[in-house]
Design a protein around this motif. Structure first.
Motif, PDB file in Angstrom:
ATOM      1  N   ASP A 134       0.811  -1.219   0.000  1.00 44.27           N
ATOM      2  CA  ASP A 134       0.000   0.000   0.000  1.00 44.27           C
ATOM      3  C   ASP A 134       0.842   1.266   0.000  1.00 44.27           C
ATOM      4  OD1 ASP A 134      -2.305  -1.503   0.051  1.00 44.27           O
ATOM      5  OD2 ASP A 134      -2.541  -1.388   2.233  1.00 44.27           O
ATOM      6  N   TYR A 135       2.163   1.119   0.135  1.00 50.57           N
ATOM      7  CA  TYR A 135       3.030   2.294   0.263  1.00 50.57           C
ATOM      8  C   TYR A 135       4.181   2.203  -0.723  1.00 50.57           C
ATOM      9  CZ  TYR A 135       0.177   2.936   4.318  1.00 50.57           C
ATOM     10  OH  TYR A 135      -0.919   3.100   5.128  1.00 50.57           O
ATOM     11  N   ASP A 136       4.288   3.221  -1.544  1.00 52.28           N
ATOM     12  CA  ASP A 136       5.294   3.245  -2.610  1.00 52.28           C
ATOM     13  C   ASP A 136       6.583   3.863  -2.109  1.00 52.28           C
ATOM     14  OD1 ASP A 136       3.424   2.189  -4.427  1.00 52.28           O
ATOM     15  OD2 ASP A 136       2.625   4.190  -4.831  1.00 52.28           O
ATOM     16  N   ASN A 161      -6.417   6.432   1.866  1.00 54.13           N
ATOM     17  CA  ASN A 161      -5.164   5.675   1.749  1.00 54.13           C
ATOM     18  C   ASN A 161      -4.286   6.159   0.604  1.00 54.13           C
ATOM     19  OD1 ASN A 161      -5.901   4.117   3.931  1.00 54.13           O
ATOM     20  ND2 ASN A 161      -6.690   2.422   2.713  1.00 54.13           N
ATOM     21  N   ARG A 162      -4.895   6.443  -0.537  1.00 53.55           N
ATOM     22  CA  ARG A 162      -4.098   6.903  -1.687  1.00 53.55           C
ATOM     23  C   ARG A 162      -3.469   8.251  -1.402  1.00 53.55           C
ATOM     24  NH1 ARG A 162      -4.813  10.475  -5.295  1.00 53.55           N
ATOM     25  NH2 ARG A 162      -7.010  10.802  -4.759  1.00 53.55           N
ATOM     26  N   ASN A 210      -0.559   7.899   1.034  1.00 47.77           N
ATOM     27  CA  ASN A 210       0.635   7.389   0.369  1.00 47.77           C
ATOM     28  C   ASN A 210       1.342   8.503  -0.399  1.00 47.77           C
ATOM     29  OD1 ASN A 210       2.464   5.375  -0.759  1.00 47.77           O
ATOM     30  ND2 ASN A 210       1.286   5.568  -2.648  1.00 47.77           N
ATOM     31  N   ASP A 211       0.576   9.298  -1.135  1.00 49.26           N
ATOM     32  CA  ASP A 211       1.162  10.398  -1.910  1.00 49.26           C
ATOM     33  C   ASP A 211       1.831  11.418  -0.996  1.00 49.26           C
ATOM     34  OD1 ASP A 211       0.331   9.273  -4.277  1.00 49.26           O
ATOM     35  OD2 ASP A 211      -1.453  10.528  -4.480  1.00 49.26           O
ATOM     36  N   ARG A 252       5.146   9.702   0.774  1.00 51.96           N
ATOM     37  CA  ARG A 252       6.264   9.368  -0.119  1.00 51.96           C
ATOM     38  C   ARG A 252       6.918  10.592  -0.729  1.00 51.96           C
ATOM     39  NH1 ARG A 252       5.656   8.965  -5.627  1.00 51.96           N
ATOM     40  NH2 ARG A 252       7.161   7.275  -5.659  1.00 51.96           N
ATOM     41  N   GLU A 277       4.106   3.729   8.409  1.00 52.07           N
ATOM     42  CA  GLU A 277       3.665   4.064   7.053  1.00 52.07           C
ATOM     43  C   GLU A 277       4.668   4.982   6.373  1.00 52.07           C
ATOM     44  OE1 GLU A 277      -1.180   3.755   7.831  1.00 52.07           O
ATOM     45  OE2 GLU A 277      -0.132   5.643   8.189  1.00 52.07           O
ATOM     46  N   CYS A 305       7.434   4.256   3.019  1.00 51.43           N
ATOM     47  CA  CYS A 305       7.624   5.112   1.840  1.00 51.43           C
ATOM     48  C   CYS A 305       9.072   5.576   1.695  1.00 51.43           C
ATOM     49  CB  CYS A 305       6.723   6.341   1.934  1.00 51.43           C
ATOM     50  SG  CYS A 305       4.962   5.991   1.859  1.00 51.43           S
TER      51      CYS A 305
END
Length: 342
Positions: free
Chosen positions: A159-161, A235-236, A239-240, A243, A264, A268
């Protein structure tokens, strides 16, 4: 194994936005399913856990009627051939189950009420009750009275880039409830002192004290340029935000039991800068995946030194200590130990 997992029914599993315990329970269920275990979740009736769901409710002001109603439901677990019952919810909701021979795991994500721990140990069937804590900080409050194991919270790394590098003008990030205990105003002050941009995300609780804090100590500094407030995030969006941030700030003024958002951020590749409170020094290794600070002046120094932290090291620590797979393996081993002891 046939496993019953119980979560308080206020928020669905998984949560749409905030709900740390619900997020952990969902992640654990997914990992246990991969391992072939048969899971039944007792939780909010609108949950979508991907396993058998027994929905239940409690009133806004939990009372004796709730206790009796929910115990009538959970006591049936003792007669349904479950191997383990694992609760993240109110321990009082399995009061009748304490008398049964079924192995029981009670997980603490917040500081425990020691009197409740002692009472549970005194009434539980011999060798059937174990506790887990989300950090050593929490476990140390239990271990004089009961069998407790520290199992850190985790994140689904998918879920995390991971972001190996951010530009020099990347912002700092603050993500959490906007209230005094979380230190939002301190994050703003340190960003201004270091001439850094700051993006604030999170909800303002409805209580007047938190609304006043936002209106007086946060809102006046939001200019849309250096200091931005983007409200609650999904969530999206989370992540943005994480990261693409230079560092994640955790200037808490209370003893944080764990703080999933730190894991979290690390997933990232984003370093964490936090105060030396609660479990933060267990999650942040000073100089390796962030900095642990004693005061605001230390946080300012840490922000100015953030380029010394390897974002790859941050991700690696997340993989080794705070991943869904690691969390599930530790719980699975504890389940087996509890069964063998029965």
């Amino acid at each position: 194994m046939k496993i019953a997992i119980i979560v308080n029914p206020l928020i669905p599993v998984p949560p749409e936005q905030y709900g740390g315990i619900e997020r952990i329970a969902f992640m654990l269920i997914q990992e246990l399913k991969k391992k072939g275990h048969d899971i039944t979740l007792y939780a909010n009736e609108h949950s979508q856990p991907g396993c058998k769901l027994i929905g239940y409710r409690e009133s806004a002001h939990y009372g004796v009627k709730d206790l009796l109603k929910i115990n009538r439901l959970t006591s049936k677990i003792a007669f349904q051939h479950f191997d383990i019952v694992h609760t993240f919810g109110r321990m009082s909701n399995i009061a009748l189950l304490m008398l049964s021979r079924i192995p029981k795991i009670v997980s603490y994500q917040l500081p425990p009420t020691v009197s409740q721990v002692k009472k549970a140990v005194s009434i539980a069937h011999k060798n059937t009750l174990k506790f887990t804590a989300c950090s050593n900080y929490i476990a140390n409050q239990i271990n004089a009275f009961a069998d407790v194991t520290t199992i850190y919270n985790g994140v689904d790394l998918n879920d995390y880039d991971f972001n190996a590098g951010v530009p020099d003008d990347a912002p700092l990030a603050f993500l959490g409830r906007i209230q005094h205990e979380k230190g939002t105003a301190i994050a703003i002050h340190t960003a201004k002192k270091t001439n850094q941009k700051l993006v604030i995300a999170g909800n303002v609780p409805n209580e007047p004290i938190h609304q006043q804090y936002f209106n007086e100590q946060v809102k006046p500094h939001i200019d849309g340029e250096q200091i931005k407030y983007i409200g609650p995030v999904n969530n999206r969006q989370k992540n943005d935000l994480l990261r693409n941030s230079k560092a994640f700030l955790m200037p808490v003024t209370w003893d944080e039991p764990f703080g999933i958002v730190m894991a979290e951020a690390l997933a990232c590749g984003t370093p964490v800068i936090g105060f030396n409170r609660g479990a933060i020094p267990e999650i942040v290794t000073n100089g390796l995946n962030g900095f642990v600070c004693d005061m605001e002046a230390d946080m300012i120094t840490a922000i100015n030194s953030i380029d010394s932290i390897s974002r790859a090291s941050c991700r690696k620590i997340a993989e080794q200590k705070f991943s869904a797979g690691v969390l599930a393996k530790q719980y699975e081993e504890l389940y087996q130990l509890a069964r063998d002891k029965d």
